[in-house]
Write a protein that holds these residues in place. Structure first.
Motif, PDB file in Angstrom:
ATOM      1  N   GLN A 168       9.745   4.801   2.992  1.00 29.99           N
ATOM      2  CA  GLN A 168      11.007   6.318   2.670  1.00 29.99           C
ATOM      3  C   GLN A 168      10.832   6.900   3.883  1.00 29.99           C
ATOM      4  O   GLN A 168      12.194   7.478   3.746  1.00 29.99           O
ATOM      5  CB  GLN A 168       9.925   7.005   1.560  1.00 29.99           C
ATOM      6  CG  GLN A 168      10.730   7.576   1.542  1.00 29.99           C
ATOM      7  CD  GLN A 168      11.325   7.308   0.249  1.00 29.99           C
ATOM      8  OE1 GLN A 168      11.974   6.031  -0.519  1.00 29.99           O
ATOM      9  NE2 GLN A 168      13.235   7.893   0.253  1.00 29.99           N
ATOM     10  N   ARG A 169      10.226   7.093   4.840  1.00 28.09           N
ATOM     11  CA  ARG A 169      10.863   8.305   5.751  1.00 28.09           C
ATOM     12  C   ARG A 169      11.876   7.405   6.624  1.00 28.09           C
ATOM     13  O   ARG A 169      12.641   7.705   7.261  1.00 28.09           O
ATOM     14  CB  ARG A 169       8.903   8.466   6.910  1.00 28.09           C
ATOM     15  CG  ARG A 169       8.555   8.950   6.601  1.00 28.09           C
ATOM     16  CD  ARG A 169       7.234   9.521   7.272  1.00 28.09           C
ATOM     17  NE  ARG A 169       6.314  10.130   6.900  1.00 28.09           N
ATOM     18  CZ  ARG A 169       4.746  10.377   6.808  1.00 28.09           C
ATOM     19  NH1 ARG A 169       4.306   9.544   7.887  1.00 28.09           N
ATOM     20  NH2 ARG A 169       4.620  11.050   6.379  1.00 28.09           N
ATOM     21  N   LYS A 199      15.818   0.928   0.730  1.00 22.16           N
ATOM     22  CA  LYS A 199      14.420  -0.259   1.340  1.00 22.16           C
ATOM     23  C   LYS A 199      14.804  -1.571   0.819  1.00 22.16           C
ATOM     24  O   LYS A 199      14.125  -2.375   1.798  1.00 22.16           O
ATOM     25  CB  LYS A 199      14.103  -0.083   0.330  1.00 22.16           C
ATOM     26  CG  LYS A 199      13.154   1.150   0.296  1.00 22.16           C
ATOM     27  CD  LYS A 199      12.361   2.033  -0.899  1.00 22.16           C
ATOM     28  CE  LYS A 199      12.328   4.262  -1.125  1.00 22.16           C
ATOM     29  NZ  LYS A 199      11.117   3.836  -2.184  1.00 22.16           N
ATOM     30  N   GLU A 235      14.920   7.327   4.820  1.00 17.08           N
ATOM     31  CA  GLU A 235      16.005   8.800   5.143  1.00 17.08           C
ATOM     32  C   GLU A 235      16.119   8.709   6.175  1.00 17.08           C
ATOM     33  O   GLU A 235      17.178   9.610   6.760  1.00 17.08           O
ATOM     34  CB  GLU A 235      14.251   9.841   4.275  1.00 17.08           C
ATOM     35  CG  GLU A 235      14.200   9.611   3.184  1.00 17.08           C
ATOM     36  CD  GLU A 235      13.141  10.649   2.960  1.00 17.08           C
ATOM     37  OE1 GLU A 235      12.016  11.212   3.638  1.00 17.08           O
ATOM     38  OE2 GLU A 235      12.761  10.460   1.260  1.00 17.08           O
ATOM     39  N   THR A 288       0.969  -0.803  -0.455  1.00 19.59           N
ATOM     40  CA  THR A 288       0.231   0.070  -0.353  1.00 19.59           C
ATOM     41  C   THR A 288       0.824   1.442   0.285  1.00 19.59           C
ATOM     42  O   THR A 288       1.746   1.522   0.518  1.00 19.59           O
ATOM     43  CB  THR A 288      -0.981   0.159   1.527  1.00 19.59           C
ATOM     44  OG1 THR A 288       0.326   0.642   2.123  1.00 19.59           O
ATOM     45  CG2 THR A 288      -2.125  -1.522   1.112  1.00 19.59           C
ATOM     46  N   GLU A 289       0.324   2.897  -0.637  1.00 16.78           N
ATOM     47  CA  GLU A 289       0.608   3.553  -0.280  1.00 16.78           C
ATOM     48  C   GLU A 289       1.666   4.111   1.180  1.00 16.78           C
ATOM     49  O   GLU A 289       2.147   4.279   0.828  1.00 16.78           O
ATOM     50  CB  GLU A 289      -0.221   4.922  -0.980  1.00 16.78           C
ATOM     51  CG  GLU A 289       0.779   6.185  -1.666  1.00 16.78           C
ATOM     52  CD  GLU A 289       2.485   6.168  -2.770  1.00 16.78           C
ATOM     53  OE1 GLU A 289       3.348   6.377  -2.226  1.00 16.78           O
ATOM     54  OE2 GLU A 289       1.334   5.076  -3.259  1.00 16.78           O
ATOM     55  N   SER A 290       0.418   3.761   1.977  1.00 10.35           N
ATOM     56  CA  SER A 290       0.851   4.498   3.498  1.00 10.35           C
ATOM     57  C   SER A 290       2.243   3.127   3.488  1.00 10.35           C
ATOM     58  O   SER A 290       3.172   3.642   4.474  1.00 10.35           O
ATOM     59  CB  SER A 290       0.041   3.824   4.385  1.00 10.35           C
ATOM     60  OG  SER A 290      -0.123   2.418   4.222  1.00 10.35           O
ATOM     61  N   VAL A 302       4.946   2.357   1.792  1.00 11.30           N
ATOM     62  CA  VAL A 302       5.801   2.380   1.035  1.00 11.30           C
ATOM     63  C   VAL A 302       6.439   4.280   1.458  1.00 11.30           C
ATOM     64  O   VAL A 302       7.240   4.628   1.317  1.00 11.30           O
ATOM     65  CB  VAL A 302       5.802   3.021  -0.655  1.00 11.30           C
ATOM     66  CG1 VAL A 302       6.379   3.755  -0.897  1.00 11.30           C
ATOM     67  CG2 VAL A 302       4.884   1.594  -1.423  1.00 11.30           C
ATOM     68  N   THR A 303       5.329   4.816   2.176  1.00 10.54           N
ATOM     69  CA  THR A 303       6.010   5.764   2.975  1.00 10.54           C
ATOM     70  C   THR A 303       6.795   5.838   3.926  1.00 10.54           C
ATOM     71  O   THR A 303       7.646   6.503   4.262  1.00 10.54           O
ATOM     72  CB  THR A 303       4.306   6.721   2.886  1.00 10.54           C
ATOM     73  OG1 THR A 303       3.880   7.022   2.046  1.00 10.54           O
ATOM     74  CG2 THR A 303       5.123   8.320   3.590  1.00 10.54           C
ATOM     75  N   ARG A 304       5.852   4.810   4.713  1.00 11.65           N
ATOM     76  CA  ARG A 304       6.566   4.950   5.960  1.00 11.65           C
ATOM     77  C   ARG A 304       8.081   4.379   5.546  1.00 11.65           C
ATOM     78  O   ARG A 304       8.905   4.483   6.294  1.00 11.65           O
ATOM     79  CB  ARG A 304       6.023   3.786   6.771  1.00 11.65           C
ATOM     80  CG  ARG A 304       4.552   4.473   7.177  1.00 11.65           C
ATOM     81  CD  ARG A 304       3.553   3.157   8.230  1.00 11.65           C
ATOM     82  NE  ARG A 304       4.331   2.626   9.297  1.00 11.65           N
ATOM     83  CZ  ARG A 304       4.020   1.721   9.787  1.00 11.65           C
ATOM     84  NH1 ARG A 304       2.883   0.279   8.930  1.00 11.65           N
ATOM     85  NH2 ARG A 304       4.557   0.978  10.816  1.00 11.65           N
TER      86      ARG A 304
END
Length: 72
Positions: A15-16, A25, A19, A7-9, A11-13
């Motif tokens: 990525q954070r 990843k 970073e 899910t996009e969430s 992927v966002t988590r």
């Protein structure tokens, strides 16, 4: 049943996290697999053995003696 896509969430988590830590990843993907592979193997093994346990040919071991045996 689990979804087969990320899910996009997630992927966002991820990525954070990459970073914030400077790790890739791929590193975190491998870590997630390592952490959960034992659990998944245990789950599928128990699902395979469940019909035999219910049918009676397998002998069940009570949890308490098993925990004592392993010092838990």
């Amino acid at each position: 049943m689990h979804k087969t896509s990320i899910t996009e969430s997630i992927v966002t988590r991820l990525q954070r996290l990459t970073e914030a830590t400077g790790r890739s990843k791929t590193f975190y993907t491998i870590e997630a697999i390592r952490c959960h592979l034992d659990d998944l193997e245990d789950l599928y093994l128990s699902e395979q053995r469940l019909p035999n346990a219910r049918a009676g040919p397998s002998e069940a071991v009570p949890l308490e003696p098993l925990l004592r045996c392993h010092g838990v």
